[in-house]
Design an enzyme around this catalytic site. Structure first.
Site, PDB file in Angstrom:
ATOM      1  N   CYS A 117       3.170  -0.070 -33.206  1.00 29.92           N
ATOM      2  CA  CYS A 117       4.105   0.875 -33.770  1.00 29.92           C
ATOM      3  C   CYS A 117       5.071   1.375 -32.698  1.00 29.92           C
ATOM      4  CB  CYS A 117       3.165   2.432 -33.997  1.00 29.92           C
ATOM      5  SG  CYS A 117       2.721   3.181 -32.786  1.00 29.92           S
ATOM      6  N   CYS A 154      -3.066   1.394 -31.896  1.00 30.59           N
ATOM      7  CA  CYS A 154      -2.646   0.262 -32.647  1.00 30.59           C
ATOM      8  C   CYS A 154      -3.274  -1.053 -32.178  1.00 30.59           C
ATOM      9  CB  CYS A 154      -1.219   0.034 -32.751  1.00 30.59           C
ATOM     10  SG  CYS A 154      -0.198   1.609 -33.374  1.00 30.59           S
ATOM     11  N   LEU A 265      -0.986  29.995  -8.544  1.00 29.17           N
ATOM     12  CA  LEU A 265      -0.102  29.161  -7.461  1.00 29.17           C
ATOM     13  C   LEU A 265      -0.168  27.877  -8.424  1.00 29.17           C
ATOM     14  CD1 LEU A 265      -1.775  29.319  -4.040  1.00 29.17           C
ATOM     15  CD2 LEU A 265       0.144  30.658  -5.045  1.00 29.17           C
ATOM     16  N   GLY A 268      -0.656  21.330  -9.581  1.00 36.65           N
ATOM     17  CA  GLY A 268      -0.557  20.098 -10.541  1.00 36.65           C
ATOM     18  C   GLY A 268      -0.408  20.811 -11.917  1.00 36.65           C
ATOM     19  N   THR A 271      -4.205  22.836 -14.855  1.00 38.11           N
ATOM     20  CA  THR A 271      -5.156  23.943 -15.468  1.00 38.11           C
ATOM     21  C   THR A 271      -4.423  25.047 -15.899  1.00 38.11           C
ATOM     22  OG1 THR A 271      -7.030  23.437 -13.987  1.00 38.11           O
ATOM     23  CG2 THR A 271      -6.947  25.588 -14.979  1.00 38.11           C
ATOM     24  N   SER A1087      -3.713  -3.324 -47.364  1.00 36.14           N
ATOM     25  CA  SER A1087      -3.328  -4.609 -46.640  1.00 36.14           C
ATOM     26  C   SER A1087      -2.517  -5.599 -47.573  1.00 36.14           C
ATOM     27  CB  SER A1087      -4.969  -5.561 -46.500  1.00 36.14           C
ATOM     28  OG  SER A1087      -5.642  -4.769 -45.869  1.00 36.14           O
ATOM     29  N   GLU A1267      -6.723  -4.265 -42.750  1.00 33.65           N
ATOM     30  CA  GLU A1267      -7.652  -3.266 -42.840  1.00 33.65           C
ATOM     31  C   GLU A1267      -8.931  -4.151 -42.272  1.00 33.65           C
ATOM     32  OE1 GLU A1267      -6.799  -2.417 -46.876  1.00 33.65           O
ATOM     33  OE2 GLU A1267      -7.099  -0.416 -46.397  1.00 33.65           O
TER      34      GLU A1267
HETATM   35  C1  LIG Z   1      -5.903  15.782 -19.235  1.00 35.44           C
HETATM   36  C2  LIG Z   1      -6.713  16.367 -18.361  1.00 35.44           C
HETATM   37  C3  LIG Z   1      -7.933  15.751 -18.242  1.00 35.44           C
HETATM   38  C4  LIG Z   1      -8.630  16.229 -17.093  1.00 35.44           C
HETATM   39  N1  LIG Z   1      -9.987  15.706 -16.914  1.00 35.44           N
HETATM   40  C5  LIG Z   1     -11.001  15.980 -16.005  1.00 35.44           C
HETATM   41  C6  LIG Z   1     -12.008  15.387 -15.569  1.00 35.44           C
HETATM   42  O1  LIG Z   1     -12.370  14.420 -16.177  1.00 35.44           O
HETATM   43  N2  LIG Z   1     -12.951  16.025 -14.895  1.00 35.44           N
HETATM   44  C7  LIG Z   1     -12.535  17.192 -13.887  1.00 35.44           C
HETATM   45  O2  LIG Z   1     -13.152  17.471 -13.285  1.00 35.44           O
HETATM   46  N3  LIG Z   1     -11.392  17.656 -14.303  1.00 35.44           N
HETATM   47  C8  LIG Z   1     -10.778  17.139 -15.179  1.00 35.44           C
HETATM   48  N4  LIG Z   1      -9.479  17.828 -15.640  1.00 35.44           N
HETATM   49  C9  LIG Z   1      -9.151  19.067 -14.733  1.00 35.44           C
HETATM   50  C10 LIG Z   1      -8.425  18.944 -13.256  1.00 35.44           C
HETATM   51  O3  LIG Z   1      -9.122  18.330 -12.534  1.00 35.44           O
HETATM   52  C11 LIG Z   1      -7.905  20.264 -12.814  1.00 35.44           C
HETATM   53  O4  LIG Z   1      -7.139  21.035 -13.832  1.00 35.44           O
HETATM   54  C12 LIG Z   1      -7.171  20.217 -11.560  1.00 35.44           C
HETATM   55  O5  LIG Z   1      -7.968  19.653 -10.583  1.00 35.44           O
HETATM   56  C13 LIG Z   1      -6.372  21.290 -11.128  1.00 35.44           C
HETATM   57  O6  LIG Z   1      -5.625  21.187 -10.270  1.00 35.44           O
HETATM   58  P1  LIG Z   1      -4.121  21.667 -10.209  1.00 35.44           P
HETATM   59  O7  LIG Z   1      -3.388  21.355  -8.958  1.00 35.44           O
HETATM   60  O8  LIG Z   1      -3.403  21.016 -11.548  1.00 35.44           O
HETATM   61  O9  LIG Z   1      -4.243  23.087 -10.399  1.00 35.44           O
HETATM   62  P2  LIG Z   1      -3.185  24.144 -11.240  1.00 35.44           P
HETATM   63  O10 LIG Z   1      -3.271  24.283 -12.762  1.00 35.44           O
HETATM   64  O11 LIG Z   1      -1.664  23.842 -10.495  1.00 35.44           O
HETATM   65  O12 LIG Z   1      -3.917  25.534 -10.669  1.00 35.44           O
HETATM   66  C14 LIG Z   1      -5.059  25.791 -10.939  1.00 35.44           C
HETATM   67  C15 LIG Z   1      -5.484  27.193 -10.589  1.00 35.44           C
HETATM   68  O13 LIG Z   1      -5.792  27.035  -9.162  1.00 35.44           O
HETATM   69  C16 LIG Z   1      -5.068  28.081  -8.502  1.00 35.44           C
HETATM   70  N5  LIG Z   1      -4.825  27.188  -6.978  1.00 35.44           N
HETATM   71  C17 LIG Z   1      -4.181  25.980  -7.081  1.00 35.44           C
HETATM   72  N6  LIG Z   1      -3.884  25.587  -5.911  1.00 35.44           N
HETATM   73  C18 LIG Z   1      -4.488  26.811  -4.975  1.00 35.44           C
HETATM   74  C19 LIG Z   1      -4.601  27.053  -3.590  1.00 35.44           C
HETATM   75  N7  LIG Z   1      -4.342  26.210  -2.604  1.00 35.44           N
HETATM   76  N8  LIG Z   1      -5.064  28.226  -3.205  1.00 35.44           N
HETATM   77  C20 LIG Z   1      -5.438  29.278  -4.305  1.00 35.44           C
HETATM   78  N9  LIG Z   1      -5.436  28.920  -5.471  1.00 35.44           N
HETATM   79  C21 LIG Z   1      -5.063  27.887  -5.887  1.00 35.44           C
HETATM   80  C22 LIG Z   1      -3.923  28.379  -9.148  1.00 35.44           C
HETATM   81  O14 LIG Z   1      -3.723  29.728  -9.094  1.00 35.44           O
HETATM   82  C23 LIG Z   1      -4.608  28.262 -10.656  1.00 35.44           C
HETATM   83  O15 LIG Z   1      -5.031  29.646 -11.120  1.00 35.44           O
HETATM   84  C24 LIG Z   1      -8.472  17.326 -16.245  1.00 35.44           C
HETATM   85  C25 LIG Z   1      -7.138  17.873 -16.571  1.00 35.44           C
HETATM   86  C26 LIG Z   1      -6.579  17.433 -17.691  1.00 35.44           C
HETATM   87  C27 LIG Z   1      -5.281  18.163 -17.670  1.00 35.44           C
HETATM   88  S1  FES Z   2       1.564   0.646 -30.220  1.00 37.35           S
HETATM   89 FE1  FES Z   2       1.081   2.083 -31.645  1.00 37.35          FE
HETATM   90  S2  FES Z   2      -0.179   3.310 -30.404  1.00 37.35           S
HETATM   91 FE2  FES Z   2       0.194   1.800 -29.013  1.00 37.35          FE
END
Ligand SMILES: Cc1cc2nc3c(=O)[nH]c(=O)nc-3n(C[C@H](O)[C@H](O)[C@H](O)COP(=O)(O)OP(=O)(O)OC[C@H]3O[C@@H](n4cnc5c(N)ncnc54)[C@H](O)[C@@H]3O)c2cc1C
Ligand code: FES
Ligand code: FES
Length: 1336
Positions: A117, A154, A265, A268, A271, A1087, A1267
């Protein structure tokens, strides 16, 4: 709170072009900005939560400290634009385009048939591209890792991985090179029988442009200057509701944090972002110290450990730890190695590149994979604020968020210190998730034990679990009580008992799977126990005995391998004219456009003047009276133009039983109550939260099939087929078994959610719709009915859609009508794009099925009688449920002849959203029941299921249960070839040997046969029409009623036209499908789209060729262009319609007989799995598929369909699990809680063979294969059954047992009952309300 300064300019680069955004809104993400502001629509929306990878782009940043440029992939949907100051973004448009030059990544993805797709393709291309920017000659392992965060619904991933592997050193396209089986070793292989040649080459590598890294765009020098500018100052971006501040010094950051203690803060944003989107969190101020040098460092000078800056991304952490592990002695790196195993599978590489260590540690999610290990490894956190620095332990108290040990609101994390492990110190991370990679753990753990030197006496023990409570929890009391104990079996047994006492998961706990989680708590502890015993033994084998030989495999997790395999198909007849493309593995006609992002999907269409966006308000009750809908606040919300309810529907609000807008009552959670139209989607969405609906519950609320049976709640009459004398036969059999099998539903998870653009016209009440659908005719019908206008006023256009799988057969009609009503009311164009969560909630999916069977058989395995009943959960409206149950009953015999057979089926009416068509249309569900009773018979007769299958399989020309004659010769051929070429019996013996030697891991194999059908019993559904124009320059436009949903229909139609008109494919174009050009077209499903549309196109082309014959005869040496020019001058019409009347199928349900299907498709599949009995995880080791393709018009597309459907089927039967509350609320509404297979789930070895047969009834003797592959996934669940049976036999448990579908890790673990499952507390079901229920 101090007052805020006005906005700075946001400067970053996109594809080499400078972007200066004067009014950057902190709430805007990069995906939105690319698509809606810069109109770079190659980057796609698939989920908005970082979970699908469709929005992957590359970000490059210059680090003034190291003077290096870092390139990394991100999911644009989670990147706030304000975080991009000074960054260079590269999107799929930036790496190549048809207009300029396509990039080798795009070319190879397309030519290796890695797109269907095409909706995932730009994201896939960007993931591979980013890897190549960092590693121009990657390893196959790096390719796998790079693709782990990208979903494709797909292809089944094999061709995508293969396209990536073409960049690997010594091209590892096929791991079998040199074995004689590889496509590169020999172009064509002679088949064993006859003169037919077998081909294995689906593309030609010699065509690929080489990758030249020096050709890549350079990093903008201006960004280097900006990064090195010593006079950098704080940046502030002021949005509509929020403010973003980027400090440039640590002091500035601490100042800001002191001033705005509640501001997150943003690092990434992985969260913070999801919190805003899904939990309705609102932050007026964001502080983003992203790039602040003080947060980015590694200090490994301390001999006792390593300090890592909080700003390091998890990907950088990963690289750092790998480096340390390579440098330091093993005994020092146990914590690092434990972290590395989890870092490999934590989310996908995009999230790991964005998420930071500091963010991870501070956000402390209960599913954290790293915090339990960091705690077990005695990590500490350095905090800093204006008041000064301090160090706190990253321990249980911190993880459990005890207020006295938490960060103060003005503090930030500066770094994390992770000490080295020591000689008598063991650290491990353990985890189990629904799928190996990119899935939150179901339970994870970090454990460590320190012994008194030279002994196995416990000096210190730490055990932390994730996902068993609202935070990561510590088994502190247990650990304390075990200090001083020897590391032996008695200690383990006490530890299990203590930990179960200490960590209590209430029976109704959120997340469910309570007994499984309890089992995992101690199963993971047992794994740790074994690992440590192994470690002790390695240190001193004399003193510490090793674990038993047959326990060894319990210690290791399944490795992530690099898949390999082969695709085999008949070569084209060498005498076929070279210009004739039929039979060739031609690339999908849009493949290059998919890979470059230039293929246009509905939401990629440019904005239409005055357009509005639509957001939905859906019912929160399963069955209730609507007392009132108060829209006043919503109407007052900024940007809102109107709120649309049932009262605004000028025509039929309840067409064919499908309700557009709820009126007076709601009948399921997720039913559309009203919609809000506003100037932006954000405004519309925000306003939906302000609509107040008052409900009064109505009884009964029916959610499950069981409840429907109790209330006699059905959508249709019973359908029945009977042959022989069932009652009589039961009296003369050796044995009778009875049982029940539950098969749960499935979400389509097409990558492009339902999307509609409705444009009302000024004149004559015309309404134009652009919609991703499989059935434009139905959209037209529903819109006309809703607006009370004739169908000739509604034009429905469909160019392509990002996957459908049945989910876009009838639902777009309902949604199209909902959208058209809004367009009609507001008089403005409406863009209606369902968010992933709404799509999953509203549109439902595959019907859950309950099968009840009674089987009579002889001791030699011959089945004499079967009495089966099937019930499907249809949901709240009729939809296609009656047709599905008809298919269930008709197809229920599968490949087996049972002389005395009675099958009854009924569709249940419940208060769930209406289930709908899904690839296989009931057959994938019913076939599980059939193979389950075959397996149960085998077990009773002490035979292999394969033996019972073979005994009962149709072998000669026969009649089906509904008396249709057929010849099962291809079935027999597929079955035999499958057994033989997969070396089934030899591998079965090997598996038995493996099982004897491994107590905690078991292997299982299964071979299943298939007899499947195409098309429909109602003949009129099988008709098709086409329209072919030849223009004066000789170019040809082919139009037909079929929809391009990724299956390559347009490509095949071009192949057909090319053969019939005898011109190269370059002359032929297909643009779109539309109700304007071809009226009354049937749906693209069952199909049959190539069969019927192919015939219509063929008919049109033949009519045109007949008209051209006199001209050609007069000038046989002339060119096509000459003939066309001449024909025009001779007033020969160069345009015609073509028509196919359809297969003349019929079914008489009164007489229980008919010829409902034009022909049958046969096949067989063999799968082998390995199961971890302690966790329930499994690995698919190998799959062999033999599919009767008759003559394949396009082997690449057909193999693509088979492989893709197989992986989708495997998902259905193993990991895809929809969760409903007892009140009928669907919990699983996104990739975070509904797991479709990823690259890591596909078979390690995957062989697909197209088996040749004859099928004169279909065009070019082909067969419809869209299918059939779905069902082949069935071989996996029965291989799992075989493995679990081996475990159960060894443990002395009953051999006959039921494995419902999906066979999730939970189901597998609980079926492999043992001392651990015996230990856990069980709850009396009558004493609590479970968090989730099964609805089958
Ligand atoms: C699709 C997806 C899949 C994921 N899968 C997993 C997984 O399989 N296993 C797992 O363990 N985790 C997983 N995560 C979670 C991920 O590990 C955490 O969201 C990530 O580590 C948070 O880090 P960040 O820098 O993005 O935090 P942010 O979202 O930027 O911040 C998160 C919080 O931390 C605070 N903060 C950030 N840095 C500091 C600092 N230096 N000092 C004080 N406070 C701070 C912020 O104020 C905020 O409250 C997943 C997340 C997503 C979106
Ligand atoms: S080709 Fe359709 S989702 Fe990957
Ligand atoms: S849309 Fe961004 S990851 Fe799915």
């Amino acid at each position: 709170m101090p007052s805020l300064p006005s906005s700075d300019e946001l400067i970053f680069f996109v594809n080499g072009r400078k972007v200066v955004e004067k009014s950057a809104d902190p709430e805007m993400n990069l995906l939105f900005y690319l698509r809606k502001v810069l109109h770079l629509t190659g980057t796609k929306y698939g989920c908005g939560s970082g979970g699908c990878g469709a929005c992957t782009v590359m970000v490059s940043r210059y680090d003034p400290k190291t003077k290096k440029i870092r390139h990394y992939p991100v999911t644009a949907c989670l990147v706030p634009i304000c975080s991009l100051y000074g960054a260079a973004v590269t999107t799929v448009e930036g790496i190549g385009s048809i207009k300029t030059r396509i990039h080798p990544v795009q070319e190879r993805l397309a030519k290796c048939h890695g797109t269907q797709c095409g909706f995932c393709s730009p994201g896939m291309a960007m993931s591979i591209y980013t890897l190549l920017r960092n590693h121009p000659e990657p390893t196959p392992e790096q390719i796998m890792e790079a693709l782990g965060g990208n979903l494709c619904r797909c292809t089944g991933y094999r061709p995508i991985i293969e396209s990536g592997n073409t960049f690997c050193m010594a091209s590892t396209v096929c791991q079998m090179k040199g074995s004689g089986k590889c496509c590169m070793d020999q172009e064509e292989r002679s088949s064993v029988k006859g003169q037919e040649k077998i081909c294995t080459k689906l593309y030609n590598e010699d065509e690929f442009q080489p990758l030249d890294p020096s050709q890549e765009p350079i990093f903008p020098p201006e960004l280097i200057r900006m990064a090195e500018d010593p006079s950098k100052r704080r940046l502030t971006f002021q949005g509509e509701r929020t403010t973003w501040m980027t400090p440039v010094t640590l002091n500035d950051l601490l100042e800001l944090k002191a001033n705005y203690p509640k501001a997150p803060l943003v690092m990434g944003n992985t969260t913070v972002g999801p919190g805003i989107k899904f939990k309705d969190e609102f932050h007026p101020v964001f502080i983003s110290p992203f790039g602040l040098p003080e947060l980015y460092f590694v200090d490994s000078t301390d001999n006792g450990g390593v300090t890592i800056g909080a700003g390091y991304s998890l990907a950088q952490l990963n690289d750092t730890l790998h480096f340390i592990v390579s440098e330091q002695p093993k005994e020092k790196t146990k914590t690092y190695r434990a972290l590395l195993t989890h870092l490999r599978t934590l989310a996908g590489v995009q999230i790991r590149s964005m998420a930071t260590l500091g963010g991870h540690v501070v956000s402390r999610p209960n599913f954290s994979d790293l915090n339990p290990i960091l705690a077990a490894g005695n990590a500490t956190i350095k905090l800093i604020s204006k008041e000064g620095e301090r160090q706190i332990p990253l321990d249980g108290h911190f993880l459990e968020r005890l207020p006295e040990v938490d960060l103060k609101s003005e503090e930030i994390v500066l770094s994390v210190y992770i000490p080295h492990s020591t000689q008598w110190h063991f650290v491990s991370g353990l985890r189990l998730a629904q799928r190996q990679e990119n899935a939150f753990a179901i339970v994870n753990a970090g454990m460590s034990v320190k012994f008194e030197d030279g002994t196995d006496t416990i000096k210190d023990l730490k055990i932390f679990y994730g996902r068993v409570g609202p935070t990561v929890v510590s088994a502190n009391q247990t650990c304390k009580q075990l200090i001083g104990r020897q590391w032996d079996d008695q200690m383990l047994s006490d530890a299990c008992r203590l930990v179960l006492d200490e960590i209590y998961i209430p029976p109704g706990a959120e997340g469910g799977m309570v007994e499984y989680k309890r089992t995992l708590i101690i199963s993971l502890l047992f794994k740790f126990y074994l690992k440590v015993r192994r470690g002790l033994n390695k240190m001193d084998p004399q003193k510490f005995p090793d674990i038993p030989e047959n326990f060894m495999s319990a210690v290791d997790n399944f490795p992530i391998g690099t898949p390999q395999g082969l695709q085999m198909f008949q070569c084209v007849n060498p005498y076929q004219p070279p210009q004739d493309p039929v039979g060739h593995p031609m690339m999908h006609q849009s493949a290059i456009k998919h890979a470059t992002g230039e293929a246009v999907y509905v939401d990629d269409m440019p904005p239409v003047a005055q357009e509005l966006f639509l957001a939905v308000v859906t019912s929160t009750r399963a069955h209730a009276k609507i007392i009132a809908i108060d829209v006043s606040e919503a109407l007052a919300h900024p940007g809102v133009v109107d709120v649309i309810t049932a009262e605004d529907v000028p025509g039929d609000n309840n067409h064919k039983g499908e309700i557009l807008y709820a009126q007076n009552e709601v009948i399921c959670v997720g039913q559309i109550v009203c919609t809000v139209a506003a100037d932006t989607y954000a405004h519309a969405k925000e306003a939906t939260k302000k609509v107040k609906v008052t409900y009064e519950d109505i009884e009964p609320r029916i959610i499950t099939i069981e409840q429907a049976l109790e209330y006699n709640s059905f959508l249709s009459d019973e359908k029945k087929i009977e042959q022989g004398n069932v009652e009589q036969a039961f009296k003369h059999v050796d044995q009778i078994i009875e049982g029940e099998i539950h098969v749960e539903g499935q979400e389509h998870f097409y990558m492009e959610t339902q999307t509609i653009l409705a444009i009302p016209k000024e004149e004559d009440k015309e309404m134009v719709l652009h919609v991703g659908t499989q059935f434009p005719t139905r959209v037209q019908e529903f819109v006309a009915a809703a607006l009370n206008i004739p169908e000739n006023r509604v034009a429905c256009h469909m160019k392509r859609t990002g996957g459908a799988f049945g989910g876009k057969l009838s639902k777009p009609a309902l949604l199209g009508a909902v959208c058209a009503v809004a367009a009609n009311k507001t008089g403005r164009p409406i863009r209606f794009v369902l968010e992933r969560g709404d799509d999953m909630l509203i549109t439902a999916g595959r019907h859950p099925l309950l099968g009840k069977y009674k089987i009579g058989f002889m001791n030699n395995g011959v089945i004499k009688a079967a009495d089966v009943e099937y019930y499907i959960n249809g949901g709240c409206t009729p939809e296609v449920s009656e047709l599905v149950i008809e298919f269930v009953v008709l197809k229920s015999e599968n490949a087996y002849h049972v002389p005395n057979y009675r099958c009854r089926g009924r569709a249940c009416k419940t208060n769930l959203p209406s289930n709908t068509a899904f690839r296989g249309f009931g057959f994938p569900q019913v076939s599980v029941v059939v193979e389950a009773y075959i397996t149960a018979v085998a077990s009773q007769c002490n035979l292999l299921p394969e033996e019972v299958r073979e005994i009962n399989m149709y072998k000669r020309i026969s009649k089906t249960t509904y008396k249709q004659t057929f010849n099962p010769e291809p079935l027999q051929r597929c079955w035999k070839e499958c057994l033989e070429k997969s070396s089934f019996y030899a591998r079965k013996r090997d598996a038995e040997e493996f099982n004897k030697n491994n107590y905690w891991k078991k292997r299982g194999l299964a071979v299943v046969p298939m007899k499947y059908t195409v098309a429909l019993p109602e003949a009129y559904y099988n008709q098709a029409a086409a329209l072919v124009h030849i223009y004066m320059d000789g170019s040809v436009l082919v139009i037909h009623g079929g929809c391009e949903i990724g299956q390559g229909l347009y490509t095949k139609m071009i192949q057909v036209a090319s053969r019939e008109l005898n011109i190269p494919i370059s002359y032929i174009h297909t643009s779109e499908t539309s109700t304007v050009t071809v009226p009354n077209a049937s749906f693209t499903a069952g199909s049959m789209s190539t069969d019927i549309n192919g015939r219509a196109v063929q008919n049109a082309c033949q009519i045109l060729m007949a008209r051209l014959q006199p001209v050609i005869r007069k000038n046989p040496e002339g060119s096509w262009e000459d003939w066309i020019a001449k024909a025009y001058k001779e007033c020969i019409s160069l345009s015609t319609t073509g028509y196919f009347k359809g297969y003349q199928t019929h079914m008489d349900w009164e007489k229980e007989e008919g010829e409902p299907f034009p022909y049958f498709v046969y096949g067989a599949a063999c799968s082998e799995v390995e199961v971890d009995c302690l966790t329930g995880a499994h690995k698919l080791l190998r799959t062999d598929i033999f599919m009767d393709a008759a003559f394949s018009i396009n082997p690449a597309l057909d193999i693509g369909q088979i492989e893709g459907a197989f992986i989708q089927g495997m998902g259905l039967y193993t990991i895809e699990e929809l969760k409903y509350s007892p009140e009928g609320v669907l919990y699983s509404r996104g990739p975070e809680d509904y797991k479709i297979p990823t690259v890591t789930e596909i078979p390690e070895e995957f062989y697909v063979t197209l088996v040749r047969s004859r099928n004169p009834i279909a065009i070019y003797s082909s067969k419809g294969l869209g299918e059939a592959g779905m069902f082949m996934g069935n071989s996996v669940i029965f291989a799992l059954h075989d493995a679990v049976a081996a475990a159960r036999r060894e443990r002395g448990l009953a051999n006959t047992f039921t494995l419902n579908s999906p066979a999730t890790p939970e189901a597998i673990r609980m079926a492999c009952a043992d001392q651990f499952t015996d230990m856990i507390p069980r709850d009396d079901p009558s004493t609590f309300t479970p968090w989730s229920i099964h609805v089958s």
